[in-house]
Design a protein around this motif. Structure first.
Motif, PDB file in Angstrom:
ATOM      1  N   VAL A   1       0.845  -1.192   0.000  1.00 23.69           N
ATOM      2  CA  VAL A   1       0.000   0.000   0.000  1.00 23.69           C
ATOM      3  C   VAL A   1       0.880   1.241   0.000  1.00 23.69           C
ATOM      4  O   VAL A   1       1.795   1.364   0.812  1.00 23.69           O
ATOM      5  CB  VAL A   1      -0.924   0.024   1.238  1.00 23.69           C
TER       6      VAL A   1
ATOM      7  N   CYS B   1      -3.269   6.233   0.379  1.00 22.84           N
ATOM      8  CA  CYS B   1      -4.346   5.587   1.131  1.00 22.84           C
ATOM      9  C   CYS B   1      -5.119   6.624   1.937  1.00 22.84           C
ATOM     10  O   CYS B   1      -4.534   7.398   2.698  1.00 22.84           O
ATOM     11  CB  CYS B   1      -3.776   4.513   2.055  1.00 22.84           C
ATOM     12  N   THR B   2      -6.439   6.639   1.757  1.00 16.39           N
ATOM     13  CA  THR B   2      -7.270   7.601   2.485  1.00 16.39           C
ATOM     14  C   THR B   2      -7.884   6.980   3.734  1.00 16.39           C
ATOM     15  O   THR B   2      -8.604   7.646   4.476  1.00 16.39           O
ATOM     16  CB  THR B   2      -8.426   8.097   1.594  1.00 16.39           C
ATOM     17  N   GLY B   3      -7.646   5.706   3.920  1.00 18.32           N
ATOM     18  CA  GLY B   3      -8.214   5.035   5.086  1.00 18.32           C
ATOM     19  C   GLY B   3      -9.701   4.754   4.933  1.00 18.32           C
ATOM     20  O   GLY B   3     -10.409   4.580   5.924  1.00 18.32           O
ATOM     21  N   CYS B   4     -10.180   4.654   3.694  1.00 13.29           N
ATOM     22  CA  CYS B   4     -11.610   4.400   3.492  1.00 13.29           C
ATOM     23  C   CYS B   4     -11.988   2.959   3.843  1.00 13.29           C
ATOM     24  O   CYS B   4     -13.152   2.661   4.063  1.00 13.29           O
ATOM     25  CB  CYS B   4     -11.993   4.707   2.051  1.00 13.29           C
ATOM     26  N   LEU B   5     -11.017   2.082   3.868  1.00 11.19           N
ATOM     27  CA  LEU B   5     -11.179   0.661   4.224  1.00 11.19           C
ATOM     28  C   LEU B   5     -11.998  -0.147   3.221  1.00 11.19           C
ATOM     29  O   LEU B   5     -12.456  -1.251   3.519  1.00 11.19           O
ATOM     30  CB  LEU B   5     -11.770   0.485   5.634  1.00 11.19           C
ATOM     31  N   ALA B   6     -12.183   0.387   2.043  1.00  7.39           N
ATOM     32  CA  ALA B   6     -12.926  -0.351   1.015  1.00  7.39           C
ATOM     33  C   ALA B   6     -12.280  -1.717   0.760  1.00  7.39           C
ATOM     34  O   ALA B   6     -12.970  -2.721   0.587  1.00  7.39           O
ATOM     35  CB  ALA B   6     -12.967   0.454  -0.275  1.00  7.39           C
ATOM     36  N   CYS B   7     -10.975  -1.760   0.770  1.00  8.88           N
ATOM     37  CA  CYS B   7     -10.250  -3.006   0.491  1.00  8.88           C
ATOM     38  C   CYS B   7     -10.581  -4.067   1.538  1.00  8.88           C
ATOM     39  O   CYS B   7     -10.866  -5.224   1.205  1.00  8.88           O
ATOM     40  CB  CYS B   7      -8.751  -2.733   0.460  1.00  8.88           C
TER      41      CYS B   7
ATOM     42  N   VAL C   1      -4.232   1.666   5.757  1.00  9.95           N
ATOM     43  CA  VAL C   1      -4.127   0.217   5.621  1.00  9.95           C
ATOM     44  C   VAL C   1      -2.710  -0.190   5.260  1.00  9.95           C
ATOM     45  O   VAL C   1      -2.012   0.513   4.531  1.00  9.95           O
ATOM     46  CB  VAL C   1      -5.134  -0.290   4.563  1.00  9.95           C
TER      47      VAL C   1
ATOM     48  N   CYS D   1      -9.742  -0.603  -4.384  1.00 12.27           N
ATOM     49  CA  CYS D   1      -9.200   0.654  -3.855  1.00 12.27           C
ATOM     50  C   CYS D   1      -9.517   1.813  -4.804  1.00 12.27           C
ATOM     51  O   CYS D   1      -9.069   1.820  -5.951  1.00 12.27           O
ATOM     52  CB  CYS D   1      -7.690   0.542  -3.658  1.00 12.27           C
ATOM     53  N   PRO D   2     -10.287   2.795  -4.341  1.00 10.56           N
ATOM     54  CA  PRO D   2     -10.679   3.895  -5.232  1.00 10.56           C
ATOM     55  C   PRO D   2      -9.515   4.812  -5.600  1.00 10.56           C
ATOM     56  O   PRO D   2      -9.600   5.544  -6.588  1.00 10.56           O
ATOM     57  CB  PRO D   2     -11.747   4.649  -4.436  1.00 10.56           C
ATOM     58  N   THR D   3      -8.448   4.808  -4.819  1.00 11.06           N
ATOM     59  CA  THR D   3      -7.356   5.746  -5.116  1.00 11.06           C
ATOM     60  C   THR D   3      -6.129   5.051  -5.688  1.00 11.06           C
ATOM     61  O   THR D   3      -5.064   5.658  -5.776  1.00 11.06           O
ATOM     62  CB  THR D   3      -6.941   6.507  -3.846  1.00 11.06           C
TER      63      THR D   3
ATOM     64  N   ILE E   1      -3.100   0.590  -3.765  1.00  9.98           N
ATOM     65  CA  ILE E   1      -2.533  -0.760  -3.624  1.00  9.98           C
ATOM     66  C   ILE E   1      -1.871  -1.167  -4.929  1.00  9.98           C
ATOM     67  O   ILE E   1      -2.509  -1.228  -5.982  1.00  9.98           O
ATOM     68  CB  ILE E   1      -3.630  -1.770  -3.230  1.00  9.98           C
TER      69      ILE E   1
HETATM   70  S1  SF4 Z   1      -9.152   0.860  -0.313  1.00  8.62           S
HETATM   71 FE1  SF4 Z   1      -7.262   1.977  -0.790  1.00  8.62          FE
HETATM   72  S2  SF4 Z   1      -7.545   3.969   0.132  1.00  8.62           S
HETATM   73 FE2  SF4 Z   1      -9.101   2.656   1.023  1.00  8.62          FE
HETATM   74  S3  SF4 Z   1      -8.147   1.901   2.877  1.00  8.62           S
HETATM   75 FE3  SF4 Z   1      -7.715   0.368   1.327  1.00  8.62          FE
HETATM   76  S4  SF4 Z   1      -5.719   0.977   0.512  1.00  8.62           S
HETATM   77 FE4  SF4 Z   1      -6.485   2.711   1.671  1.00  8.62          FE
END
Ligand code: SF4
Ligand code: SF4
Lengths: 613, 207
Positions: free
Chosen positions: A559, A564-570, A587, A604-606, A609
């Motif tokens: 990562v 990483c924005t910390g959105c936790l989508a992953c 993450v 991951c939207p950004t 990863i």
């Molecule tokens: S999906 Fe991407 S931006 Fe969101 S927490 Fe996981 S690594 Fe970070």
């Protein structure tokens, strides 16, 4: 120096796991054929024997019923055989078990059935000792590794003397504990001797023959105690008037407690738990003024002792165990429970840590193809225009049942081997009008999934069956399936292709898909869900752990912290255990654990990863 | 501590907790001690909580393969959250050796949007709970010394042997040979073992 305990010579003292000790015992008993179906906590017996060499046949069978019938076939020809399974496996093999009691055996036949109080890894806490009275077959029960080995030898011996199959019943704490074992001599494996035509004995179509064989069985069973006397299966220690009757791991807990307290207590240990050794019990229980029965799960011995109270001269003696609630009916015993049962002590409250420690149910492994399959199934349901809560996913037994935990929360049922397809049939036939999905692993499909698929096709029941084919029996430690072209021992086999079987049954549509192609699989699920008929999707990709062990991993991901924005989508999408949240809320991937499947990166939207290599 | 020594090994499946218990069991066998271990193998093996009990009898037989809460003389941890989970097993004056590795379970990561995780609290809890000084092992140091983090179990073994004085080095080497098999694994484990020993020795000389 010889490191393989199966090859070491007599007299050597080694630390062996219970199951390794049983494997050694099989060699000391002259077993020529060992066959089973993997199931925790029984699997290591065959695995250990497979590392021994080709002198004996040690292989997995397609299921427990087939395994037992193979053992019976060998034994009526005079060969010595060992058949292994976990408790629920014996339910599947119970049909041949009961018939084998009528025909009897010539070569020794020992059936290992491993129960799992706790339960630690099993669907039920079944107490397989009941198969003794049900099948009218003797049951012996070892209490540590040394006995696990010795009872294997004695069991084969007893089987030949009685001409009956013998059940070697164990529990997890015996199978998976390591203890010292003094080795004995290995014997030359006893292979086929002779098989003579004898319909009265071997054909169960003649009712008068069956009646006669039943009488024969009862007479053999009655002889068990006498015939086993010089095998010293039971033992008596101490001479107090407070008496404990115990067996299996319970005995070790009793010994631990009594040796700590150093008190005068009589310990009556049964190695033969069925039929009850009544003469031994009567002798040993003489003069007792209290009888405590220490056993796990059901009050099997306690009921026996209570029902023979008159014969055992115990009519005025208090018998304590589970029936009056002194010991629990569920779960494992522990040294602590046994100690307070015997000595009436309450343990002080245990200090608790202030901190809440989060639970850790076993997740699907990093890179596991089943994670992709279930994500594709869930996505496919939505794609087809259904709500997830409207389309039940029937699960089956295997690693993929771990998809029940968040975030996937995928399967609705997990029942017994092969039940996914049959239960889906029942739901549909009873009037359920939305689509149903059955998910079943490759080895479970071979094991007991084929008959229900035949049923579904034959009765024209609409459903989607997803066969999760990772080409190995993964959950129990990666054993061979019928799709292998060579077994663990190097034996060349004819591989059975799941697609050939499925096609042969005549399903309406069959597709084979790589679940790592998530979108493709999701589309296929959506399409097939809307189609009538029995449609089968084989999601084929090797078990990530097994593949990694053999070939190394395809890579790993990492990562980029700044992205990483910390959105936790992953994490919310995959629940992959290689991912975690750091103290700054971002993450991180545990790179040593990552398999490199790239699934998390898709979510991951950004694009934080990325491949790490 | 009597003549029976209770060790609880706490780990996450796949970290090498089972090999560690196995190495101690084999070493005990070679040393002529009575030994019994209780493991949970099977499904929980990979990435689930794994608890292994090891019991050693010095001139005395051990019977039960498991023991109860507050009976562990040694708590050996390959992971901090699991270590905290099993603190209740530690007896007063028991010793703890813990790798500083943290592998948060999914359930915890899924909650992380509500509150940011705080992992150092586990170290604090361990310290406040244990009556003896804890020997912490830094997994990065193990990686540097042994080339792989997989050898953390051998570093813990080294520290354990150093404070318990139960085994001779050559016995440990023999048990590594039997349990680990591959030359590569033995080599990295041997290096990690030495690291663990020296870490524990430094601790003791400081104390
Ligand atoms: S999906 Fe991407 S931006 Fe969101 S927490 Fe996981 S690594 Fe970070
Ligand atoms: S790429 Fe992502 S999902 Fe795949 S194993 Fe690695 S961390 Fe897990």
């Amino acid at each position: 120096m010889e490191l393989n305990p199966l090859k070491m010579s007599k007299g050597i003292r080694v630390a062996l796991m219970g199951n390794e000790a049983i494997a050694r015992g099989a060699l000391e008993a002259g077993v020529a054929l060992a066959v089973g179906y993997p199931g925790t906590p029984s699997s290591e017996v065959i695995e250990t024997l497979q590392r021994y060499g080709s002198e004996i046949y040690a292989e997995w069978a397609v299921n427990e019923k087939v395994a037992l019938e193979i053992g019976i076939g060998a034994s009526i020809g005079g060969a010595r055989s060992l058949v292994t399974m976990k408790g629920p496996g014996l339910n599947i093999a119970s049909d041949p078990l009961l018939s084998a009691a009528y025909s009897g055996v010539d070569g020794g036949l020992l059936i290992l059935v491993a129960d799992d109080p706790g339960p630690i890894t099993t669907q039920t806490e079944q107490d397989s000792r009941w198969y003794g009275p049900l099948a009218k077959l003797p049951i012996i029960s070892p209490s540590n590794s040394q006995e696990a080995k010795d009872f294997t030898v004695k069991g084969i011996e007893l089987s030949e003397r009685l001409q009956l199959p013998i059940i070697l019943r164990t529990t997890t704490r015996v199978n998976h504990s390591i203890g010292e074992v003094i080795l004995g001599d290995r014997k030359i494996p006893k292979r086929y001797q002779k098989f003579e035509k004898n319909p009265e004995r071997f054909v169960r179509a003649g009712m008068s023959w069956n009646f006669e064989r039943h009488k024969w069985l009862d007479s053999r069973l009655k002889e068990t105690e006498k015939i086993s006397e010089d095998l010293f299966l039971n033992s008596l220690e101490g001479d107090g008037r407070k008496c404990i009757v115990t067996e299996g791991i319970g005995y070790q807990y009793v010994k631990e407690s009594v040796s700590m307290e150093n008190r005068d207590i009589r310990i009556i240990k049964l190695g033969l738990v069925f039929p009850p050794p009544l003469n031994f019990l009567a002798r040993s229980l003489e003069g007792c003024n209290e009888v405590l029965v220490v056993e796990e799960l059901d009050p099997f011995l306690e009921l026996t002792i209570r029902s023979y109270a008159k014969e055992l001269n115990l009519l005025n003696v208090k018998i304590k165990g589970k029936i009056d609630g002194f010991l629990p009916l569920e779960g494992e015993l522990s040294p602590e429970i046994v100690r307070s049962f015997i000595f009436g002590k309450k343990e002080e409250d245990v200090m608790k840590t202030e901190l809440h420690v989060p639970s850790r149910p076993p997740p699907l492994c990093p890179g596991c193809p089943h994670r992709n399959s279930y994500l594709a199934i869930l996505t496919g349901i939505s794609k087809a225009g259904f709500k997830r809560k409207d389309v039940p996913i029937f699960g089956d037994i295997g690693c993929y049942a771990l998809s029940v935990y968040p975030p996937l929360s995928a399967i609705w049922t997990e029942h017994s081997m092969g039940a996914s397809i049959s239960m889906a049939i029942g739901m549909k036939l009873s009037g359920f009008d939305k689509p149903v999905i059955a998910t079943i692993g490759d080895s479970t499909f071979f094991h007991t999934g084929i008959p229900p698929l035949i049923e579904a096709v034959n009765k024209r029941v609409d459903m989607l069956v997803v066969i999760l084919d990772n080409s190995v029996i993964a959950m129990t430690g990666h054993q061979a399936t019928p799709s292998w072209s060579e077994t663990e021992t190097g034996r060349k086999t004819k591989e059975i292709k799941i697609e050939d079987v499925v096609r042969g049954i005549g399903v309406d549509e069959l597709r084979i898909i790589d679940p790592y192609n998530l979108d493709e699989m999701a589309s296929a699920v959506a399409e097939l869900l809307k189609k009538k008929g029995v449609n089968v999707l084989i999601a084929r990709a090797p078990c990530a752990i097994y593949e990694q062990r053999r070939k190394g991993r395809p890579g790993y991901y990492t990562v980029k912290e700044d992205l990483c924005t910390g959105c936790l989508a992953c994490i919310r999408a995959t629940g992959c255990p290689a991912l975690y949240v750091t103290e700054n809320g971002k993450v991180r991937i545990i790179e040593d654990d990552c398999y490199g499947c790239g699934l998390c990166a898709k979510y991951c939207p950004t694009d934080a990863i990325v491949r790490g290599d | 501590m009597g003549n029976r020594i209770n060790i609880l090994i706490s780990s996450v499946g796949g970290q090498g907790g089972l090999s560690l218990s196995r190495m101690i069991a084999v070493a005990s066998g070679i040393s002529g001690y009575s030994v019994a271990t209780g493991e949970t193998l099977g499904m929980a093996q990979r990435f689930g909580s794994v608890k292994s009990f090891v019991r050693i009898g010095l001139g005395e037989k051990v019977y039960s393969p498991v023991f109860s809460l507050r009976e562990a003389d040694y708590l050996l941890c390959l992971e901090l959250i699991e270590c905290t989970r099993n603190l209740g097993y530690l007896r007063e004056n028991g010793r703890t050796i813990a790798s500083l590795e943290v592998k948060p379970p999914i359930s915890m990561s899924l909650e992380a949007s509500k509150s940011k995780p705080n992992y150092s609290q586990y170290i604090e809890t361990l310290k406040s709970f244990a009556s003896n000084e804890i020997i912490f092992i830094d997994p990065d140091e193990v990686r540097r010394a042994a080339g792989t983090i997989k050898a953390v179990n051998a570093a813990i073994l080294g520290a354990f042997v150093s404070i318990s004085n139960l085994f001779e080095d050559k016995v440990i080497l023999e048990s590594m040979r039997e349990v680990l098999g591959s030359e590569k694994a033995i080599e990295s484990s041997r290096k990690a073992y030495e690291l663990g020993k020296s870490l524990a020795k430094n601790k003791q000389s400081l104390a």
